[in-house]
Write a protein that holds these residues in place. Sequence first.
Motif, PDB file in Angstrom:
ATOM      1  N   GLN A 221       0.786  -1.113  -0.019  1.00  0.00           N
ATOM      2  CA  GLN A 221      -0.064  -0.015  -0.101  1.00  0.00           C
ATOM      3  C   GLN A 221       0.774   1.367   0.109  1.00  0.00           C
ATOM      4  O   GLN A 221       0.425   2.197  -0.560  1.00  0.00           O
ATOM      5  CB  GLN A 221      -1.121  -0.173   1.141  1.00  0.00           C
ATOM      6  N   GLU A 222       2.096   1.134   0.896  1.00  0.00           N
ATOM      7  CA  GLU A 222       2.810   2.410   0.541  1.00  0.00           C
ATOM      8  C   GLU A 222       3.345   2.709  -0.864  1.00  0.00           C
ATOM      9  O   GLU A 222       3.543   3.876  -1.303  1.00  0.00           O
ATOM     10  CB  GLU A 222       4.121   2.158   1.590  1.00  0.00           C
ATOM     11  N   VAL A 223       3.678   1.352  -1.432  1.00  0.00           N
ATOM     12  CA  VAL A 223       4.149   1.819  -2.856  1.00  0.00           C
ATOM     13  C   VAL A 223       2.987   2.363  -3.489  1.00  0.00           C
ATOM     14  O   VAL A 223       3.210   3.114  -4.504  1.00  0.00           O
ATOM     15  CB  VAL A 223       4.902   0.276  -3.189  1.00  0.00           C
ATOM     16  N   ARG A 224       1.944   1.649  -3.594  1.00  0.00           N
ATOM     17  CA  ARG A 224       0.748   2.164  -4.391  1.00  0.00           C
ATOM     18  C   ARG A 224       0.422   3.381  -3.947  1.00  0.00           C
ATOM     19  O   ARG A 224       0.310   4.315  -5.019  1.00  0.00           O
ATOM     20  CB  ARG A 224      -0.459   1.322  -4.061  1.00  0.00           C
ATOM     21  N   SER A 225       0.417   3.899  -2.819  1.00  0.00           N
ATOM     22  CA  SER A 225       0.343   5.538  -2.499  1.00  0.00           C
ATOM     23  C   SER A 225       1.268   6.234  -3.116  1.00  0.00           C
ATOM     24  O   SER A 225       0.982   7.384  -3.608  1.00  0.00           O
ATOM     25  CB  SER A 225       0.261   5.823  -0.952  1.00  0.00           C
ATOM     26  N   ALA A 226       2.666   6.101  -3.002  1.00  0.00           N
ATOM     27  CA  ALA A 226       3.596   6.952  -3.695  1.00  0.00           C
ATOM     28  C   ALA A 226       3.350   6.978  -5.407  1.00  0.00           C
ATOM     29  O   ALA A 226       3.357   8.071  -5.907  1.00  0.00           O
ATOM     30  CB  ALA A 226       4.959   6.152  -3.407  1.00  0.00           C
ATOM     31  N   ILE A 227       2.876   5.744  -5.873  1.00  0.00           N
ATOM     32  CA  ILE A 227       2.666   5.819  -7.448  1.00  0.00           C
ATOM     33  C   ILE A 227       1.543   6.690  -7.574  1.00  0.00           C
ATOM     34  O   ILE A 227       1.486   7.599  -8.655  1.00  0.00           O
ATOM     35  CB  ILE A 227       2.711   4.422  -8.134  1.00  0.00           C
ATOM     36  N   GLN A 228       0.638   6.450  -6.832  1.00  0.00           N
ATOM     37  CA  GLN A 228      -0.700   7.094  -7.195  1.00  0.00           C
ATOM     38  C   GLN A 228      -0.462   8.597  -7.132  1.00  0.00           C
ATOM     39  O   GLN A 228      -1.334   9.301  -7.514  1.00  0.00           O
ATOM     40  CB  GLN A 228      -1.793   6.718  -5.972  1.00  0.00           C
ATOM     41  N   SER A 229       0.315   9.072  -6.117  1.00  0.00           N
ATOM     42  CA  SER A 229       0.480  10.748  -5.816  1.00  0.00           C
ATOM     43  C   SER A 229       1.186  11.375  -7.091  1.00  0.00           C
ATOM     44  O   SER A 229       0.973  12.500  -7.122  1.00  0.00           O
ATOM     45  CB  SER A 229       1.475  10.741  -4.545  1.00  0.00           C
ATOM     46  N   HIS A 230       1.556  10.547  -7.992  1.00  0.00           N
ATOM     47  CA  HIS A 230       2.228  11.276  -9.256  1.00  0.00           C
ATOM     48  C   HIS A 230       1.038  11.495 -10.191  1.00  0.00           C
ATOM     49  O   HIS A 230       0.260  10.809 -10.413  1.00  0.00           O
ATOM     50  CB  HIS A 230       3.160  10.159 -10.072  1.00  0.00           C
ATOM     51  N   PRO A 231       1.165  12.829 -10.768  1.00  0.00           N
ATOM     52  CA  PRO A 231       0.057  13.356 -11.512  1.00  0.00           C
ATOM     53  C   PRO A 231      -0.288  12.680 -12.851  1.00  0.00           C
ATOM     54  O   PRO A 231      -1.363  12.786 -13.253  1.00  0.00           O
ATOM     55  CB  PRO A 231       0.603  14.858 -11.968  1.00  0.00           C
ATOM     56  N   SER A 232       0.700  12.026 -13.171  1.00  0.00           N
ATOM     57  CA  SER A 232       0.260  11.181 -14.749  1.00  0.00           C
ATOM     58  C   SER A 232      -0.528   9.834 -14.403  1.00  0.00           C
ATOM     59  O   SER A 232      -0.791   9.349 -15.410  1.00  0.00           O
ATOM     60  CB  SER A 232       1.471  10.854 -15.540  1.00  0.00           C
ATOM     61  N   VAL A 233      -0.702   9.515 -13.123  1.00  0.00           N
ATOM     62  CA  VAL A 233      -1.310   8.163 -12.707  1.00  0.00           C
ATOM     63  C   VAL A 233      -2.689   8.314 -12.399  1.00  0.00           C
ATOM     64  O   VAL A 233      -3.109   9.134 -11.354  1.00  0.00           O
ATOM     65  CB  VAL A 233      -0.574   7.353 -11.563  1.00  0.00           C
ATOM     66  N   ARG A 234      -3.602   7.660 -13.185  1.00  0.00           N
ATOM     67  CA  ARG A 234      -4.967   7.775 -12.753  1.00  0.00           C
ATOM     68  C   ARG A 234      -5.209   6.568 -11.855  1.00  0.00           C
ATOM     69  O   ARG A 234      -6.251   6.899 -10.707  1.00  0.00           O
ATOM     70  CB  ARG A 234      -5.864   7.701 -14.200  1.00  0.00           C
ATOM     71  N   ASP A 235      -4.828   5.549 -12.063  1.00  0.00           N
ATOM     72  CA  ASP A 235      -5.112   4.312 -10.930  1.00  0.00           C
ATOM     73  C   ASP A 235      -4.007   3.405 -11.115  1.00  0.00           C
ATOM     74  O   ASP A 235      -3.200   3.471 -12.104  1.00  0.00           O
ATOM     75  CB  ASP A 235      -6.293   3.620 -11.359  1.00  0.00           C
ATOM     76  N   VAL A 236      -3.675   2.562 -10.231  1.00  0.00           N
ATOM     77  CA  VAL A 236      -2.700   1.540 -10.347  1.00  0.00           C
ATOM     78  C   VAL A 236      -2.962   0.469  -9.025  1.00  0.00           C
ATOM     79  O   VAL A 236      -3.488   0.687  -8.249  1.00  0.00           O
ATOM     80  CB  VAL A 236      -1.234   2.262  -9.640  1.00  0.00           C
ATOM     81  N   PHE A 237      -2.585  -0.833  -9.781  1.00  0.00           N
ATOM     82  CA  PHE A 237      -2.290  -2.184  -8.812  1.00  0.00           C
ATOM     83  C   PHE A 237      -1.092  -2.334  -8.805  1.00  0.00           C
ATOM     84  O   PHE A 237      -0.307  -2.606  -9.601  1.00  0.00           O
ATOM     85  CB  PHE A 237      -3.272  -3.274  -9.702  1.00  0.00           C
ATOM     86  N   VAL A 238      -0.792  -2.838  -7.503  1.00  0.00           N
ATOM     87  CA  VAL A 238       0.463  -3.266  -7.034  1.00  0.00           C
ATOM     88  C   VAL A 238       0.673  -4.752  -6.757  1.00  0.00           C
ATOM     89  O   VAL A 238      -0.225  -4.852  -5.769  1.00  0.00           O
ATOM     90  CB  VAL A 238       1.445  -2.149  -6.104  1.00  0.00           C
ATOM     91  N   CYS A 239       1.563  -5.493  -7.022  1.00  0.00           N
ATOM     92  CA  CYS A 239       1.445  -6.739  -6.433  1.00  0.00           C
ATOM     93  C   CYS A 239       3.047  -7.168  -6.499  1.00  0.00           C
ATOM     94  O   CYS A 239       3.895  -6.672  -7.109  1.00  0.00           O
ATOM     95  CB  CYS A 239       0.535  -7.740  -7.279  1.00  0.00           C
ATOM     96  N   ALA A 240       3.313  -8.526  -5.887  1.00  0.00           N
ATOM     97  CA  ALA A 240       4.633  -9.122  -5.818  1.00  0.00           C
ATOM     98  C   ALA A 240       4.488 -10.418  -6.653  1.00  0.00           C
ATOM     99  O   ALA A 240       3.629 -11.241  -6.707  1.00  0.00           O
ATOM    100  CB  ALA A 240       5.081  -9.434  -4.511  1.00  0.00           C
ATOM    101  N   GLN A 241       5.643 -10.430  -7.400  1.00  0.00           N
ATOM    102  CA  GLN A 241       5.692 -11.917  -8.301  1.00  0.00           C
ATOM    103  C   GLN A 241       7.426 -12.488  -7.895  1.00  0.00           C
ATOM    104  O   GLN A 241       8.059 -11.770  -7.870  1.00  0.00           O
ATOM    105  CB  GLN A 241       5.422 -11.638  -9.666  1.00  0.00           C
ATOM    106  N   GLU A 242       7.227 -13.669  -8.032  1.00  0.00           N
ATOM    107  CA  GLU A 242       8.596 -14.377  -7.946  1.00  0.00           C
ATOM    108  C   GLU A 242       9.405 -14.109  -9.282  1.00  0.00           C
ATOM    109  O   GLU A 242       8.921 -14.217 -10.458  1.00  0.00           O
ATOM    110  CB  GLU A 242       8.286 -15.769  -7.829  1.00  0.00           C
ATOM    111  N   ASP A 243      10.821 -13.758  -9.257  1.00  0.00           N
ATOM    112  CA  ASP A 243      11.497 -13.630 -10.293  1.00  0.00           C
ATOM    113  C   ASP A 243      12.760 -14.359 -10.062  1.00  0.00           C
ATOM    114  O   ASP A 243      12.741 -15.427  -9.386  1.00  0.00           O
ATOM    115  CB  ASP A 243      11.924 -12.137 -10.442  1.00  0.00           C
TER     116      ASP A 243
END
Length: 606
Positions: free
Chosen positions: A397-419
Amino acid sequence: MQAVDTLLRRACEKFTDATAITAGSESVSFSALLSRAQDVADELTAQGIGPGDVVGVQGRRSASVIVAVFGVWRAGAIVMLVDDALPQGRRETMLNCGPARATVDCAHGHRVTLRPAPEGVPVADLDDEDYAYVAFTSGSTGKPKAIIGSHTGLSQFLEWQSGEFGIGPHDRFAHLTNLSFDVWFRDALMPLISGATLCIPDQQHLDAAGVREFLQSEEITGFHLVPSLGKVWLSELAQSEPMPAVRLSFFAGEPLDGALVRSWQELFPACQVVNLYGPTETTLAQHSHRVPERPAAGIQQVGPNRPGSRSHILDEHGKPCADGASGEIHIAAEHPSHGYLVDGRLVSPFVEIDVDGQRVVAYPTGDLGRRAADGGLEILGRADDQIKIAGVRIELQEVRSAIQSHPSVRDVFVCAQEDRFTKVIVAVVEGDTGAERELRDYLGERLMSVMVPAAFLFKAELPKLPNGKVDRKVLAEAARYHIEERARRAADASTAGPRGRSVAERLERIWLSVAGGGASLADRESNFFDVGGTSLTIVVLHAEIQREFGVRFPLVRLFEHASFNAQRRFLESMANEPSGRVPGAAAARGRAGRGRVLSARRTRQL
């Protein structure tokens, strides 16, 4: 209450002339450690700093930082570790929490600077002698959470670990943990209170070959690390000669796999692997497991509680689970942290639970677990959106909040994946594809590097459910496919046709293989971290560049030349070096050789 600085002072008075810390050419005796810490304490006291005051200790992993931490405690104040590698915005956020009344700059001779109270920030009343440090974890509100740690809890942990594993003057521990993590206190201080020598690498970032040389030249007997870092080391040291001097490896922060342990034991045949578990809120690890020589397949358990601690597994109704049944882990520690520091007041993260008719105060970890047949604890995953990468606790949620605060972003979904080596963060963004570089720069100023998504997937609109919420299942599947496709491109790049003739073509193939091609390399000024690289995978990049081009150079050079073009020019300049090594490498080898000579002398003197 037993203050941590009391343990350090006793060790300094007991082991006086023995070596407490080595860091490159610097060697600090226990008596000098105490004297230098007292100088810092005297300077703080002279400037009006004392009990109840928070002091930011700023710097990088070093003897200077340890001296400053000890000195802050000698002055009766509270330590806040502030890593210079963090973005400036995050450092200010940390220092304003509390807020810090002063800072000690460890890069400039322990320079003490008083800080005016920031406007509009409530000043907390922290006048409790058991308040030892302020540690930070990722916060679901979009800001890092400040946790007040306990002197008594930290002291008891350090003494327990030292006694439980027989650590003493015969040991030499590697200090590998950066200031960003509360486990720094365990990593740096446990050897010192035991009379052991703490050995600090002279480079901030060690590759696998550098680690091997460091461990051997310094005759290291123990260290702490996260499993993902161990996995990276093993990928490069698989053919190395065994190192029998290492007797203790403490793993924590991530699930520990049996396959990793087996490979680890081949490299360190005399090593006892220990799996530790416990969140910051409970004051470091509350569980420990000595992994057997023949570890079980899959994820290793974390063992029983250490003395003074009890863990309870509760179902969704808050009732204790039967042995073998899974539920959320609640830890009741004897001396946990004092709580979160929020707007100038302490907020308790603890809850009351009913255990056999008794009310018990415990911390709900958010981890799912169950009791093993032998009474140990098995960790099964998370019950929320919190993850760990390289041992760092991250609220998505902290990562999502930081991304969401950028003016070019309308919405965002954040998840973790194995690499390839560890989990990575993927952001699916509803916004302008062309804004990725700007968005990465924006996040780099606000988040720790490990929290910046390794991959961005842009869509014109995020898919929604009938109730208007984003379709998390569809988006998670899109993120998983994106990472898998990235891995396929990386595999293709690593096996593609004959090698390109130019340095640029060969380097691009390696970048795509290691970072996965998170962004286009059309912009050759791209930073490695802008295309999905991390502080972990840059170690792999370093090894593969050295292998491909037949050269040797310190890992730190890749941090100094982080963009694609900078690395290309760096490699092209090396083509004229007849030794195949960068200038200064011989000096580094000479220092390592001198370390081995000094090591031999120490052995003869003993």
